[in-house]
Design a protein around this motif. Structure first.
Motif, PDB file in Angstrom:
ATOM      1  N   LYS A  10       0.818  -1.209   0.000  1.00 44.61           N
ATOM      2  CA  LYS A  10       0.000   0.000   0.000  1.00 44.61           C
ATOM      3  C   LYS A  10       0.856   1.265   0.000  1.00 44.61           C
ATOM      4  O   LYS A  10       0.319   2.373   0.009  1.00 44.61           O
ATOM      5  CB  LYS A  10      -0.927   0.017   1.216  1.00 44.61           C
ATOM      6  N   ASP A  11       2.164   1.105  -0.041  1.00 41.07           N
ATOM      7  CA  ASP A  11       3.073   2.250  -0.061  1.00 41.07           C
ATOM      8  C   ASP A  11       2.887   3.027  -1.370  1.00 41.07           C
ATOM      9  O   ASP A  11       2.840   2.426  -2.442  1.00 41.07           O
ATOM     10  CB  ASP A  11       4.518   1.768   0.060  1.00 41.07           C
ATOM     11  N   PRO A  12       2.758   4.346  -1.296  1.00 38.34           N
ATOM     12  CA  PRO A  12       2.542   5.148  -2.508  1.00 38.34           C
ATOM     13  C   PRO A  12       3.642   4.960  -3.561  1.00 38.34           C
ATOM     14  O   PRO A  12       3.360   4.965  -4.755  1.00 38.34           O
ATOM     15  CB  PRO A  12       2.531   6.587  -1.992  1.00 38.34           C
ATOM     16  N   GLY A  60       0.102  13.649  -7.240  1.00 39.72           N
ATOM     17  CA  GLY A  60      -0.686  12.816  -6.330  1.00 39.72           C
ATOM     18  C   GLY A  60       0.180  12.103  -5.312  1.00 39.72           C
ATOM     19  O   GLY A  60      -0.173  11.998  -4.132  1.00 39.72           O
ATOM     20  N   TYR A  61       1.334  11.616  -5.757  1.00 41.92           N
ATOM     21  CA  TYR A  61       2.274  10.941  -4.865  1.00 41.92           C
ATOM     22  C   TYR A  61       2.767  11.893  -3.776  1.00 41.92           C
ATOM     23  O   TYR A  61       2.812  11.535  -2.600  1.00 41.92           O
ATOM     24  CB  TYR A  61       3.454  10.403  -5.676  1.00 41.92           C
ATOM     25  N   ARG A  67       0.428  13.706   3.384  1.00 43.50           N
ATOM     26  CA  ARG A  67      -0.648  13.328   4.313  1.00 43.50           C
ATOM     27  C   ARG A  67      -0.197  12.206   5.244  1.00 43.50           C
ATOM     28  O   ARG A  67      -0.538  12.203   6.426  1.00 43.50           O
ATOM     29  CB  ARG A  67      -1.894  12.905   3.542  1.00 43.50           C
ATOM     30  N   LEU A  68       0.539  11.229   4.701  1.00 36.10           N
ATOM     31  CA  LEU A  68       1.043  10.141   5.537  1.00 36.10           C
ATOM     32  C   LEU A  68       2.037  10.660   6.579  1.00 36.10           C
ATOM     33  O   LEU A  68       2.044  10.200   7.714  1.00 36.10           O
ATOM     34  CB  LEU A  68       1.703   9.061   4.672  1.00 36.10           C
TER      35      LEU A  68
END
Length: 72
Positions: A10-12, A60-61, A67-68
């Motif tokens: 799930k890592d971007p 987006g990344y 955010r993370l």
């Protein structure tokens, strides 16, 4: 060597690499075709359009990673 966890998938960064690899693979498979629009191969047009897709993915990344980072 550690086992790949669900969190790692799930890592971007991993998701972005997979998306970019699929797009690149599509263009490279299509490259030998002799279809031209406006004097430029459709593979060339696809690469031009992909530049904007990559730009959107990169933005987006960055937003996703920020955010993370804020959650931590």
């Amino acid at each position: 060597m550690s086992k790949t966890t669900r969190k790692r998938w799930k890592d971007p960064g991993i998701i972005m690499v997979i998306i970019l690899s699929v797009i690149s693979l599509f263009v490279w498979i299509w490259w030998p075709t002799e279809t031209f629009v406006g004097g430029i191969s459709l593979a060339g047009w696809a690469m031009f359009v992909c530049f904007f897709i990559w730009l959107i993915l990169t933005i987006g990344y960055i937003v996703w990673m920020e955010r993370l980072e804020k959650k931590k």
